[in-house]
Write a protein that holds these residues in place. Structure first.
Motif, short mmCIF file in Angstrom:
data_model
loop_
_atom_site.label_atom_id
_atom_site.label_comp_id
_atom_site.label_asym_id
_atom_site.label_seq_id
_atom_site.Cartn_x
_atom_site.Cartn_y
_atom_site.Cartn_z
N ASP A 20 -8.05 19.79 4.77
CA ASP A 20 -8.36 18.40 4.42
C ASP A 20 -9.87 18.24 4.44
OD1 ASP A 20 -5.57 17.05 4.46
OD2 ASP A 20 -5.64 18.20 6.33
N LYS A 56 -3.06 16.97 12.34
CA LYS A 56 -3.91 17.99 11.73
C LYS A 56 -4.86 18.55 12.77
CE LYS A 56 -3.73 15.21 7.52
NZ LYS A 56 -4.50 14.36 6.61
N HIS A 82 -6.22 23.12 -0.72
CA HIS A 82 -6.45 21.67 -0.67
C HIS A 82 -5.51 21.03 -1.69
CE1 HIS A 82 -8.30 17.90 0.01
NE2 HIS A 82 -9.03 17.87 -1.08
N LEU A 135 -3.65 24.93 4.95
CA LEU A 135 -3.87 23.64 4.28
C LEU A 135 -5.17 23.08 4.83
CD1 LEU A 135 -0.40 21.82 4.36
CD2 LEU A 135 -1.57 22.74 2.35
N SER A 166 -8.24 19.61 13.86
CA SER A 166 -9.64 19.44 13.51
C SER A 166 -10.46 20.50 14.22
CB SER A 166 -10.13 18.05 13.91
OG SER A 166 -11.51 17.93 13.68
N LYS A 176 -12.56 18.71 7.03
CA LYS A 176 -12.28 17.85 8.18
C LYS A 176 -11.29 18.50 9.14
CE LYS A 176 -10.05 14.19 7.10
NZ LYS A 176 -9.75 12.85 6.53
N SER A 177 -10.30 19.18 8.58
CA SER A 177 -9.27 19.82 9.40
C SER A 177 -8.58 20.90 8.60
CB SER A 177 -8.25 18.79 9.89
OG SER A 177 -7.58 18.21 8.78
N ASN A 207 3.40 15.73 5.38
CA ASN A 207 3.30 14.31 5.02
C ASN A 207 4.52 13.52 5.47
OD1 ASN A 207 0.82 14.78 3.89
ND2 ASN A 207 1.52 14.72 1.76
N ARG A 248 -3.10 17.56 -3.00
CA ARG A 248 -2.96 16.11 -2.96
C ARG A 248 -1.74 15.69 -3.79
NH1 ARG A 248 -7.94 14.06 -6.96
NH2 ARG A 248 -7.02 14.78 -8.92
N HIS A 307 2.67 21.15 2.73
CA HIS A 307 1.99 19.88 2.47
C HIS A 307 2.99 18.72 2.49
CE1 HIS A 307 -0.42 16.84 0.35
NE2 HIS A 307 0.54 16.77 -0.56
#
Length: 211
Positions: free
Chosen positions: A158, A207, A76, A156, A209, A132-133, A201, A78, A197
């Motif tokens: 999310d 992504k 994860h 990765l 899910s 979430k995904s 982006n 950011r 990542h």
């Protein structure tokens, strides 16, 4: 009520002691067996364990010594550039391979599990919020740990909400990872995930899910 509870606890403690004594007795007898007899005994004992039920860390580690395992590594991440951070968790002090070392949340696949099954378990065990995904990054070549050989599937992930933050779960700058970190997470797993990542982006890649 309290005295009954005390009696119950004593009975449970006695039962555990009897079980431990029985296990020690079996182990002592097993030591006298030759190689083939021991393998036959282990095979018979393992047949008593339901493949879809939780096996526990101790048994899982023992099996990994004999047979390669596959791990779901959940990265994860950011931020961007020098501000990029990765969410890490600290392994317990009794971890057989990397005690008290930081790492990305991960878990070994159990019999019959798919990616989403392991992801669900990571939600509860590490993140304390929903995933979430997730997006597959790479499969890290075999690495050898104290517990055996493990293949790492790097993802990765999310999250739905904010992950758990405490002394053993926290964000860390990728440019300055903790000194006490699982070596193959420091390199190449985290750098590989960081590159993925940033690429995702920049490209706006969708992504995957699973919910």
């Amino acid at each position: 009520m309290s005295s009954l509870s005390t009696v119950d606890r004593k009975c449970q403690r006695k039962k555990r002691m009897v079980k431990s004594a029985n296990v020690r007795h079996i182990l002592e007898k097993a030591k006298s067996l030759d190689g083939d007899e021991l393998k036959e005994l282990l095979a018979d004992l393992l047949s008593l364990i339901h493949p879809r039920k939780f096996q526990g860390t101790k048994l899982c580690n023992a099996l990994t010594r004999l047979k390669p395992a596959v791990a779901f590594e959940a990265l994860h991440i950011r931020g961007s550039g020098k501000d990029t951070e990765v969410y890490l968790t600290k392994r317990p002090p009794d971890d057989i391979a990397h005690p008290n070392e930081w790492c990305a949340p991960s878990s070994i696949y159990r019999q019959g599990e798919h990616d989403q099954d392991v992801a669900k378990r990571l939600e509860e065990d590490f993140f304390h919020t929903g995933i979430k995904s997730f997006h597959f990054v790479s499969r890290f070549p075999v690495h050898h740990e104290e517990r055996g050989t493990v293949h790492s599937n790097v993802f990765l992930v999310d999250l739905v909400g904010q992950p758990l933050l405490d002394l053993r779960h926290d964000w860390h700058p990728i440019s300055k990872l903790p000194e006490s970190i699982v070596p193959h997470h420091s390199d190449p797993i985290i750098p590989l995930a960081a590159v993925a990542h940033h690429k995702r982006n920049q490209s706006g890649q969708p992504k995957r899910s699973f919910q």
